[in-house]
Design a protein around this motif. Structure first.
Motif, PDB file in Angstrom:
ATOM      1  N   ILE A 139       0.869  -1.276   0.072  1.00  0.00           N
ATOM      2  CA  ILE A 139       0.089  -0.167   0.084  1.00  0.00           C
ATOM      3  C   ILE A 139       1.028   1.244  -0.117  1.00  0.00           C
ATOM      4  CG2 ILE A 139      -1.565   1.305   0.976  1.00  0.00           C
ATOM      5  CD1 ILE A 139      -2.595  -1.559   0.165  1.00  0.00           C
ATOM      6  N   LEU A 140       0.875   2.096  -0.882  1.00  0.00           N
ATOM      7  CA  LEU A 140       1.584   3.341  -1.314  1.00  0.00           C
ATOM      8  C   LEU A 140       0.761   4.512  -0.874  1.00  0.00           C
ATOM      9  CD1 LEU A 140       3.524   2.653  -4.454  1.00  0.00           C
ATOM     10  CD2 LEU A 140       4.179   1.974  -2.144  1.00  0.00           C
ATOM     11  N   VAL A 141       1.083   5.388  -0.146  1.00  0.00           N
ATOM     12  CA  VAL A 141       0.471   6.408   0.360  1.00  0.00           C
ATOM     13  C   VAL A 141       1.005   7.733   0.042  1.00  0.00           C
ATOM     14  CG1 VAL A 141      -0.823   7.531   2.450  1.00  0.00           C
ATOM     15  CG2 VAL A 141      -0.479   5.284   2.468  1.00  0.00           C
ATOM     16  N   PHE A 142       0.111   8.641  -0.782  1.00  0.00           N
ATOM     17  CA  PHE A 142       0.524   9.970  -1.033  1.00  0.00           C
ATOM     18  C   PHE A 142      -0.663  10.778  -0.770  1.00  0.00           C
ATOM     19  CE2 PHE A 142       2.249   6.671  -3.826  1.00  0.00           C
ATOM     20  CZ  PHE A 142       3.314   6.927  -3.882  1.00  0.00           C
ATOM     21  N   GLY A 143      -0.515  11.461   0.396  1.00  0.00           N
ATOM     22  CA  GLY A 143      -1.326  12.362   0.857  1.00  0.00           C
ATOM     23  C   GLY A 143      -2.791  11.493   1.156  1.00  0.00           C
ATOM     24  N   ASP A 144      -3.890  11.996   0.504  1.00  0.00           N
ATOM     25  CA  ASP A 144      -5.230  11.175   0.520  1.00  0.00           C
ATOM     26  C   ASP A 144      -5.281  10.023  -0.518  1.00  0.00           C
ATOM     27  OD1 ASP A 144      -5.439  12.747  -1.712  1.00  0.00           O
ATOM     28  OD2 ASP A 144      -7.563  13.465  -1.061  1.00  0.00           O
ATOM     29  N   LEU A 145      -4.223   9.753  -1.202  1.00  0.00           N
ATOM     30  CA  LEU A 145      -4.279   8.673  -1.931  1.00  0.00           C
ATOM     31  C   LEU A 145      -3.451   7.385  -1.659  1.00  0.00           C
ATOM     32  CD1 LEU A 145      -5.052   8.253  -5.301  1.00  0.00           C
ATOM     33  CD2 LEU A 145      -2.672   8.914  -5.707  1.00  0.00           C
ATOM     34  N   GLU A 146      -4.257   6.321  -1.936  1.00  0.00           N
ATOM     35  CA  GLU A 146      -3.798   5.132  -1.541  1.00  0.00           C
ATOM     36  C   GLU A 146      -3.654   4.156  -2.802  1.00  0.00           C
ATOM     37  OE1 GLU A 146      -5.882   3.020   1.602  1.00  0.00           O
ATOM     38  OE2 GLU A 146      -5.515   4.844   2.956  1.00  0.00           O
ATOM     39  N   VAL A 147      -2.606   3.796  -2.990  1.00  0.00           N
ATOM     40  CA  VAL A 147      -2.365   2.743  -4.122  1.00  0.00           C
ATOM     41  C   VAL A 147      -1.989   1.259  -3.774  1.00  0.00           C
ATOM     42  CG1 VAL A 147      -1.087   2.363  -6.248  1.00  0.00           C
ATOM     43  CG2 VAL A 147      -1.394   4.862  -5.737  1.00  0.00           C
ATOM     44  N   ASP A 148      -2.901   0.417  -3.927  1.00  0.00           N
ATOM     45  CA  ASP A 148      -2.620  -0.920  -3.598  1.00  0.00           C
ATOM     46  C   ASP A 148      -1.912  -1.672  -4.983  1.00  0.00           C
ATOM     47  OD1 ASP A 148      -2.783  -3.698  -2.959  1.00  0.00           O
ATOM     48  OD2 ASP A 148      -4.533  -3.754  -2.276  1.00  0.00           O
ATOM     49  N   THR A 149      -0.718  -1.873  -4.752  1.00  0.00           N
ATOM     50  CA  THR A 149       0.063  -2.475  -5.727  1.00  0.00           C
ATOM     51  C   THR A 149      -0.148  -3.818  -5.778  1.00  0.00           C
ATOM     52  OG1 THR A 149       2.143  -2.703  -4.753  1.00  0.00           O
ATOM     53  CG2 THR A 149       1.800  -0.703  -5.549  1.00  0.00           C
ATOM     54  N   GLY A 151      -3.228  -5.601  -4.772  1.00  0.00           N
ATOM     55  CA  GLY A 151      -4.508  -5.797  -5.114  1.00  0.00           C
ATOM     56  C   GLY A 151      -5.191  -4.961  -6.431  1.00  0.00           C
ATOM     57  N   MET A 152      -4.234  -4.150  -6.939  1.00  0.00           N
ATOM     58  CA  MET A 152      -4.403  -3.302  -8.026  1.00  0.00           C
ATOM     59  C   MET A 152      -5.893  -2.294  -7.906  1.00  0.00           C
ATOM     60  SD  MET A 152      -2.289  -3.646 -10.178  1.00  0.00           S
ATOM     61  CE  MET A 152      -0.974  -3.950  -9.036  1.00  0.00           C
ATOM     62  N   GLU A 153      -5.728  -1.825  -6.453  1.00  0.00           N
ATOM     63  CA  GLU A 153      -6.860  -1.010  -6.281  1.00  0.00           C
ATOM     64  C   GLU A 153      -6.335   0.458  -5.836  1.00  0.00           C
ATOM     65  OE1 GLU A 153      -8.867  -3.075  -3.093  1.00  0.00           O
ATOM     66  OE2 GLU A 153      -9.961  -4.548  -4.410  1.00  0.00           O
ATOM     67  N   VAL A 154      -7.017   1.477  -6.031  1.00  0.00           N
ATOM     68  CA  VAL A 154      -6.777   2.991  -5.370  1.00  0.00           C
ATOM     69  C   VAL A 154      -8.056   3.404  -4.838  1.00  0.00           C
ATOM     70  CG1 VAL A 154      -6.207   5.120  -6.519  1.00  0.00           C
ATOM     71  CG2 VAL A 154      -5.272   3.121  -7.707  1.00  0.00           C
ATOM     72  N   ARG A 155      -7.510   4.224  -3.741  1.00  0.00           N
ATOM     73  CA  ARG A 155      -8.504   4.884  -2.784  1.00  0.00           C
ATOM     74  C   ARG A 155      -8.077   6.287  -2.799  1.00  0.00           C
ATOM     75  NH1 ARG A 155     -12.439   1.939  -0.323  1.00  0.00           N
ATOM     76  NH2 ARG A 155     -12.353  -0.233  -0.674  1.00  0.00           N
ATOM     77  N   ARG A 156      -9.033   7.055  -2.745  1.00  0.00           N
ATOM     78  CA  ARG A 156      -8.709   8.742  -2.608  1.00  0.00           C
ATOM     79  C   ARG A 156      -9.769   9.080  -1.523  1.00  0.00           C
ATOM     80  NH1 ARG A 156      -9.711  13.800  -6.518  1.00  0.00           N
ATOM     81  NH2 ARG A 156      -9.098  15.440  -5.435  1.00  0.00           N
ATOM     82  N   GLY A 157      -9.045   9.434  -0.409  1.00  0.00           N
ATOM     83  CA  GLY A 157      -9.849   9.990   0.722  1.00  0.00           C
ATOM     84  C   GLY A 157     -10.657   8.849   1.394  1.00  0.00           C
ATOM     85  N   GLY A 158     -10.203   7.532   1.317  1.00  0.00           N
ATOM     86  CA  GLY A 158     -10.869   6.299   1.698  1.00  0.00           C
ATOM     87  C   GLY A 158     -11.988   5.832   0.752  1.00  0.00           C
ATOM     88  N   ALA A 159     -12.109   6.397  -0.386  1.00  0.00           N
ATOM     89  CA  ALA A 159     -13.124   6.083  -1.563  1.00  0.00           C
ATOM     90  C   ALA A 159     -12.495   5.416  -2.532  1.00  0.00           C
ATOM     91  CB  ALA A 159     -13.953   7.440  -1.816  1.00  0.00           C
ATOM     92  N   VAL A 207      -2.499  11.413 -18.680  1.00  0.00           N
ATOM     93  CA  VAL A 207      -2.416  11.970 -17.554  1.00  0.00           C
ATOM     94  C   VAL A 207      -3.580  13.021 -17.127  1.00  0.00           C
ATOM     95  CG1 VAL A 207      -0.730  13.714 -16.642  1.00  0.00           C
ATOM     96  CG2 VAL A 207       0.145  11.805 -17.748  1.00  0.00           C
ATOM     97  N   GLN A 208      -3.931  13.633 -18.133  1.00  0.00           N
ATOM     98  CA  GLN A 208      -5.331  14.614 -17.896  1.00  0.00           C
ATOM     99  C   GLN A 208      -6.391  13.813 -17.071  1.00  0.00           C
ATOM    100  OE1 GLN A 208      -6.677  16.703 -21.357  1.00  0.00           O
ATOM    101  NE2 GLN A 208      -4.391  17.278 -21.715  1.00  0.00           N
ATOM    102  N   ARG A 209      -6.877  12.464 -17.806  1.00  0.00           N
ATOM    103  CA  ARG A 209      -7.687  11.630 -17.214  1.00  0.00           C
ATOM    104  C   ARG A 209      -7.442  11.243 -15.774  1.00  0.00           C
ATOM    105  NH1 ARG A 209      -8.320   7.493 -22.081  1.00  0.00           N
ATOM    106  NH2 ARG A 209      -8.758   6.094 -20.273  1.00  0.00           N
ATOM    107  N   LEU A 210      -6.258  10.627 -15.766  1.00  0.00           N
ATOM    108  CA  LEU A 210      -5.806  10.465 -14.114  1.00  0.00           C
ATOM    109  C   LEU A 210      -6.105  11.272 -13.232  1.00  0.00           C
ATOM    110  CD1 LEU A 210      -4.652   8.026 -12.676  1.00  0.00           C
ATOM    111  CD2 LEU A 210      -2.186   8.494 -13.517  1.00  0.00           C
ATOM    112  N   ARG A 211      -5.335  12.744 -13.845  1.00  0.00           N
ATOM    113  CA  ARG A 211      -5.308  13.760 -12.740  1.00  0.00           C
ATOM    114  C   ARG A 211      -7.126  13.986 -12.199  1.00  0.00           C
ATOM    115  NH1 ARG A 211      -1.532  17.879 -16.179  1.00  0.00           N
ATOM    116  NH2 ARG A 211       0.124  17.789 -14.558  1.00  0.00           N
ATOM    117  N   ALA A 212      -7.918  13.732 -13.299  1.00  0.00           N
ATOM    118  CA  ALA A 212      -9.428  14.118 -12.965  1.00  0.00           C
ATOM    119  C   ALA A 212      -9.692  12.872 -11.791  1.00  0.00           C
ATOM    120  CB  ALA A 212     -10.211  13.959 -14.196  1.00  0.00           C
ATOM    121  N   LYS A 213      -9.194  11.843 -11.833  1.00  0.00           N
ATOM    122  CA  LYS A 213      -9.664  10.873 -10.845  1.00  0.00           C
ATOM    123  C   LYS A 213      -8.959  11.025  -9.547  1.00  0.00           C
ATOM    124  CE  LYS A 213     -11.244   7.708 -14.404  1.00  0.00           C
ATOM    125  NZ  LYS A 213     -11.179   6.667 -15.105  1.00  0.00           N
ATOM    126  N   ILE A 214      -7.551  11.353  -9.427  1.00  0.00           N
ATOM    127  CA  ILE A 214      -6.840  11.307  -8.251  1.00  0.00           C
ATOM    128  C   ILE A 214      -6.649  12.669  -7.793  1.00  0.00           C
ATOM    129  CG2 ILE A 214      -5.699   9.025  -8.907  1.00  0.00           C
ATOM    130  CD1 ILE A 214      -3.178  10.484  -9.481  1.00  0.00           C
TER     131      ILE A 214
END
Length: 231
Positions: A139-149, A151-159, A207-214
């Motif tokens: 689990i990588l954590v960058f501020g409110d962003l969590e990347v599960d390398t 489980g291939m899952e991403v959470r932002r602010g827990g969502a 990158v634009q699409r990814l920014r809109a999500k994270i």
């Protein structure tokens, strides 16, 4: 091993038939249809492994069809565009396409792009990144962003954040080296599996699409060099 099922939507009879034959000779199972509405029906009925969509289609254009497919699925989509400099290329990528090929295309180039997309969708970063960086147990954590390398899952602010496999691979590249500038060419090589120079617009739009999500500020543009993930 089951054949890879390709949905090919192309209104030009000659291109559609010739490309279908070439794909079938290369071992793919192909459903070929001549317009966007038929393409959407075929997609919903058959759930192919990959979709090839011409931009200019009767009934429903390829960009709109791509957007409808992306609303329902993360299946890989490659757009076929008649002009490399067409705004339709960018529109297709913004609609959710993973890559594009310019017409007229060489059959070997199309096959290479299809196989590259399928490889990264079948291996969306799994096993390519360890636990480098902040976090524990994958689990990588960058501020409110969590990347599960793992489980291939991403959470932002827990969502949970829904990413396409291409977006996930892009985020994994950034998160494996936070604070490190990655050039567009390097990202094309690592994420899109290009062994040759490619169109960097593919990177920019994703990158634009990814920014809109994270988060718009999470990925920083380093003018003249590339992008980096803020650690």
């Amino acid at each position: 091993m089951a054949e890879t099922h390709v949905l090919f939507v192309e209104d030009d009879d000659v291109i559609r038939e010739a490309t279908q034959l070439a794909l079938e000779r290369d071992g793919f199972r192909v459903t070929a249809v001549p317009d966007g509405l038929s393409g959407l029906d075929a997609f919903r009925a058959q759930r192919p492994d990959i979709a090839l969509l011409d931009v200019m289609l009767p009934g429903m254009d390829g960009v709109s069809l791509c957007r409808r497919i992306r609303d329902e699925s993360t299946v890989p989509v490659i757009m076929l565009s008649a002009r490399a400099d067409s705004i339709d290329v960018v529109l297709g990528l913004e609609a959710g396409a993973d890559d594009y090929v310019t017409k007229p295309f060489d059959g070997s180039v199309l096959m290479a792009r299809i196989r590259a997309v399928l490889r990264r969708f079948g291996h969306a970063g799994a096993g390519e990144h360890g636990d480098d960086g902040p976090g524990v147990g994958g689990i990588l954590v960058f501020g409110d962003l969590e990347v599960d390398t793992e489980g291939m899952e991403v959470r932002r602010g827990g969502a949970p954040v829904a990413l396409t496999p291409t977006e996930m691979r892009l985020l994994l590249e950034f998160s494996s080296a936070p604070g490190t500038v990655l050039s567009r060419d390097k990202l094309l090589e690592r994420v899109w599996d290009y062994g040759w120079g490619g169109d960097t617009r593919v990177v920019d739009v994703h990158v634009q699409r990814l920014r809109a999500k994270i988060g718009q500020d999470r990925i920083e543009t380093v003018r003249g060099f590339g992008y980096k993930l803020k650690s």
